[in-house]
Design an enzyme around this catalytic site. Sequence first.
Site, PDB file in Angstrom:
ATOM      1  N   GLY A 167       2.517   2.436  11.111  1.00  0.00           N
ATOM      2  CA  GLY A 167       3.478   3.541  11.081  1.00  0.00           C
ATOM      3  C   GLY A 167       4.856   3.122  10.603  1.00  0.00           C
ATOM      4  O   GLY A 167       5.724   3.943  10.371  1.00  0.00           O
ATOM      5  N   ASN A 185       0.866  -1.187   0.000  1.00  0.00           N
ATOM      6  CA  ASN A 185       0.000   0.000   0.000  1.00  0.00           C
ATOM      7  C   ASN A 185       0.904   1.239   0.000  1.00  0.00           C
ATOM      8  O   ASN A 185       1.500   1.565   1.022  1.00  0.00           O
ATOM      9  CB  ASN A 185      -0.879  -0.054   1.270  1.00  0.00           C
ATOM     10  CG  ASN A 185      -1.696   1.200   1.489  1.00  0.00           C
ATOM     11  OD1 ASN A 185      -1.829   2.030   0.596  1.00  0.00           O
ATOM     12  ND2 ASN A 185      -2.250   1.348   2.695  1.00  0.00           N
ATOM     13  N   TRP A 186       0.992   1.886  -1.159  1.00  0.00           N
ATOM     14  CA  TRP A 186       1.900   3.036  -1.277  1.00  0.00           C
ATOM     15  C   TRP A 186       1.346   4.290  -0.606  1.00  0.00           C
ATOM     16  O   TRP A 186       2.037   5.307  -0.534  1.00  0.00           O
ATOM     17  CB  TRP A 186       2.178   3.336  -2.758  1.00  0.00           C
ATOM     18  CG  TRP A 186       3.032   2.312  -3.473  1.00  0.00           C
ATOM     19  CD1 TRP A 186       3.545   1.150  -2.951  1.00  0.00           C
ATOM     20  CD2 TRP A 186       3.486   2.371  -4.837  1.00  0.00           C
ATOM     21  NE1 TRP A 186       4.276   0.486  -3.909  1.00  0.00           N
ATOM     22  CE2 TRP A 186       4.262   1.215  -5.075  1.00  0.00           C
ATOM     23  CE3 TRP A 186       3.307   3.287  -5.878  1.00  0.00           C
ATOM     24  CZ2 TRP A 186       4.855   0.955  -6.313  1.00  0.00           C
ATOM     25  CZ3 TRP A 186       3.895   3.023  -7.113  1.00  0.00           C
ATOM     26  CH2 TRP A 186       4.667   1.870  -7.311  1.00  0.00           C
ATOM     27  N   LYS A 187       0.084   4.229  -0.173  1.00  0.00           N
ATOM     28  CA  LYS A 187      -0.567   5.414   0.439  1.00  0.00           C
ATOM     29  C   LYS A 187      -0.400   6.631  -0.482  1.00  0.00           C
ATOM     30  O   LYS A 187      -0.638   6.506  -1.670  1.00  0.00           O
ATOM     31  CB  LYS A 187      -0.043   5.638   1.854  1.00  0.00           C
ATOM     32  CG  LYS A 187      -0.245   4.403   2.739  1.00  0.00           C
ATOM     33  CD  LYS A 187      -0.028   4.664   4.199  1.00  0.00           C
ATOM     34  CE  LYS A 187      -0.249   3.378   4.986  1.00  0.00           C
ATOM     35  NZ  LYS A 187      -0.090   3.538   6.416  1.00  0.00           N
ATOM     36  N   SER A 194       3.336  -2.025  10.560  1.00  0.00           N
ATOM     37  CA  SER A 194       4.790  -2.027  10.773  1.00  0.00           C
ATOM     38  C   SER A 194       5.480  -3.340  10.394  1.00  0.00           C
ATOM     39  O   SER A 194       6.480  -3.711  11.007  1.00  0.00           O
ATOM     40  CB  SER A 194       5.124  -1.655  12.222  1.00  0.00           C
ATOM     41  OG  SER A 194       4.739  -0.321  12.486  1.00  0.00           O
ATOM     42  N   HIS A 215      -9.714   1.355   5.573  1.00  0.00           N
ATOM     43  CA  HIS A 215      -8.390   1.580   6.185  1.00  0.00           C
ATOM     44  C   HIS A 215      -8.523   2.594   7.324  1.00  0.00           C
ATOM     45  O   HIS A 215      -9.281   3.562   7.229  1.00  0.00           O
ATOM     46  CB  HIS A 215      -7.391   2.087   5.132  1.00  0.00           C
ATOM     47  CG  HIS A 215      -5.981   2.056   5.638  1.00  0.00           C
ATOM     48  ND1 HIS A 215      -5.483   3.016   6.480  1.00  0.00           N
ATOM     49  CD2 HIS A 215      -4.983   1.154   5.464  1.00  0.00           C
ATOM     50  CE1 HIS A 215      -4.229   2.710   6.791  1.00  0.00           C
ATOM     51  NE2 HIS A 215      -3.902   1.589   6.178  1.00  0.00           N
ATOM     52  N   GLY A 221       2.726  -0.931   4.449  1.00  0.00           N
ATOM     53  CA  GLY A 221       2.768   0.477   4.025  1.00  0.00           C
ATOM     54  C   GLY A 221       4.201   0.940   3.837  1.00  0.00           C
ATOM     55  O   GLY A 221       4.773   0.840   2.746  1.00  0.00           O
ATOM     56  N   GLU A 252      -5.405  -4.855  11.052  1.00  0.00           N
ATOM     57  CA  GLU A 252      -4.346  -3.878  11.291  1.00  0.00           C
ATOM     58  C   GLU A 252      -4.622  -3.139  12.598  1.00  0.00           C
ATOM     59  O   GLU A 252      -5.450  -2.211  12.624  1.00  0.00           O
ATOM     60  CB  GLU A 252      -4.311  -2.844  10.165  1.00  0.00           C
ATOM     61  CG  GLU A 252      -4.029  -3.425   8.796  1.00  0.00           C
ATOM     62  CD  GLU A 252      -3.493  -2.373   7.841  1.00  0.00           C
ATOM     63  OE1 GLU A 252      -2.341  -2.500   7.424  1.00  0.00           O
ATOM     64  OE2 GLU A 252      -4.221  -1.407   7.538  1.00  0.00           O
TER      65      GLU A 252
END
Length: 249
Positions: A172, A11-13, A209, A98, A230, A166
């Site tokens: 983070g 997930n590249w956000k 993480s 999300h 992420g 999650e």
Amino acid sequence: MKKKERILILNWKSNPHTLADAVALADETARISSGAVSLFVAPPFPYLDAVGKSFAKAISPISLGAQDIMPFAGSSITGGISGYMLQDAGVSFVLVGHSERRYVLGESDALINEKFLTALKMSIVPIVCVGEREKTGESQAIQESLDQLSLAIDGAVSERFMVAYEPVWAIGGNKDVVPDYAAGVISGIKKYLDTVGSADSIPVLYGGSVRCENISSLLHFNEIDGFLVGSASLSYDAVSCLIEKINAS
Ligand code: PGA
């Protein structure tokens, strides 16, 4: 015993900040041989086309996904990216629920449910993200996750979806991950899924993480069907390492 096949969703956000960097990252990701790992990548909307072209030349198959979908297929909503557009861009899966959209953007359970149903209607596999906001005991985490999950999938008869557990406190990129706690909550989610369909056909992933340094401890747990990543998804070295460790497990 047959080796467990696992899923890795990147997930590249909201990264990277330019199309050129997105194409460079996509080209690097496309050079990775994923072995037995099913690789999924969700770039930001403006890069879908270019990233999809890069993945078309990938060494191993990569499924292209989106990070959001506009609810109510066929309606016109300012700023909305519809399921039709996603289909046309070659998208096969979409993240819904999300925690950043729940808690930063204020998305409600009802909206998440609409997005889930819209994705199914458009034959796009929804990945339903759930998880407790604060660190709690395992049974409370299961309860909170199931409250979110049951509302998200309400009204669906399909088993063509996945769940990503999650814990919000673990998101983070560099937070603590407690593998047996994560596996315990995932077991609770699977027990519930067995009551609404078949847990065997609905993968349940862990996210929060996940990185090269801690994935091995998560891989000990068979209930974890894969990972939603992420921060570590933005580096070729980190992704290669994750894939290597999954394949070696
Ligand atoms: P993280 O993000 O790997 O940076 O913790 C995971 C996610 O939010 O999906």
